[in-house]
Design a protein around this motif. Structure first.
Motif, PDB file in Angstrom:
ATOM      1  N   PRO A 189       6.489   0.166   1.510  1.00  0.00           N
ATOM      2  CA  PRO A 189       5.296  -0.119   0.704  1.00  0.00           C
ATOM      3  C   PRO A 189       5.614  -0.893  -0.582  1.00  0.00           C
ATOM      4  O   PRO A 189       4.892  -1.821  -0.934  1.00  0.00           O
ATOM      5  N   ALA A 190       6.677  -0.536  -1.263  1.00  0.00           N
ATOM      6  CA  ALA A 190       7.019  -1.205  -2.522  1.00  0.00           C
ATOM      7  C   ALA A 190       7.394  -2.669  -2.286  1.00  0.00           C
ATOM      8  O   ALA A 190       6.998  -3.552  -3.057  1.00  0.00           O
ATOM      9  N   GLY A 191       8.151  -2.937  -1.232  1.00  0.00           N
ATOM     10  CA  GLY A 191       8.528  -4.310  -0.912  1.00  0.00           C
ATOM     11  C   GLY A 191       7.324  -5.153  -0.533  1.00  0.00           C
ATOM     12  O   GLY A 191       7.221  -6.316  -0.933  1.00  0.00           O
ATOM     13  N   LEU A 192       6.425  -4.570   0.221  1.00  0.00           N
ATOM     14  CA  LEU A 192       5.201  -5.258   0.611  1.00  0.00           C
ATOM     15  C   LEU A 192       4.352  -5.570  -0.616  1.00  0.00           C
ATOM     16  O   LEU A 192       3.884  -6.689  -0.802  1.00  0.00           O
ATOM     17  N   LYS A 193       4.192  -4.598  -1.483  1.00  0.00           N
ATOM     18  CA  LYS A 193       3.372  -4.788  -2.681  1.00  0.00           C
ATOM     19  C   LYS A 193       3.993  -5.819  -3.613  1.00  0.00           C
ATOM     20  O   LYS A 193       3.288  -6.659  -4.181  1.00  0.00           O
ATOM     21  N   ASN A 194       5.317  -5.795  -3.768  1.00  0.00           N
ATOM     22  CA  ASN A 194       5.985  -6.779  -4.631  1.00  0.00           C
ATOM     23  C   ASN A 194       5.815  -8.194  -4.095  1.00  0.00           C
ATOM     24  O   ASN A 194       5.548  -9.126  -4.863  1.00  0.00           O
TER      25      ASN A 194
END
Length: 80
Positions: free
Chosen positions: A30-35
């Motif tokens: 999720p964090a990689g996608l959001k970034n």
């Protein structure tokens, strides 16, 4: 949702140089996608350009759609 749609969404958010396959989609955090989404949104946001053209707006909406596609896939796919 087919794999081609997911790969196209990944290419839009993460770039053409990233190797995208089943392993990439399985590992997507999720964090990689959001970034990646935030970075592309800043790059394509119509307010960040001196003269917003319809092409800029379409690119921004494409980034939003790609993020929504991948976020939906992530939510409906069971995580290990």
């Amino acid at each position: 949702m087919n794999e081609t749609t997911l790969v196209q969404a990944c290419r839009l958010l993460f770039g053409e140089d990233v190797v995208i396959g089943k392993g990439f989609l399985d590992y997507l955090q999720p964090a990689g996608l959001k970034n990646a989404y935030r970075q592309r949104a800043r790059e394509t946001h119509p307010d960040s350009h001196a003269t917003p053209a319809s092409m800029d707006i379409e690119a921004f909406f494409a980034v939003q759609q790609a993020y929504q596609t991948l976020e939906t896939m992530r939510l409906i796919t069971p995580q290990p």
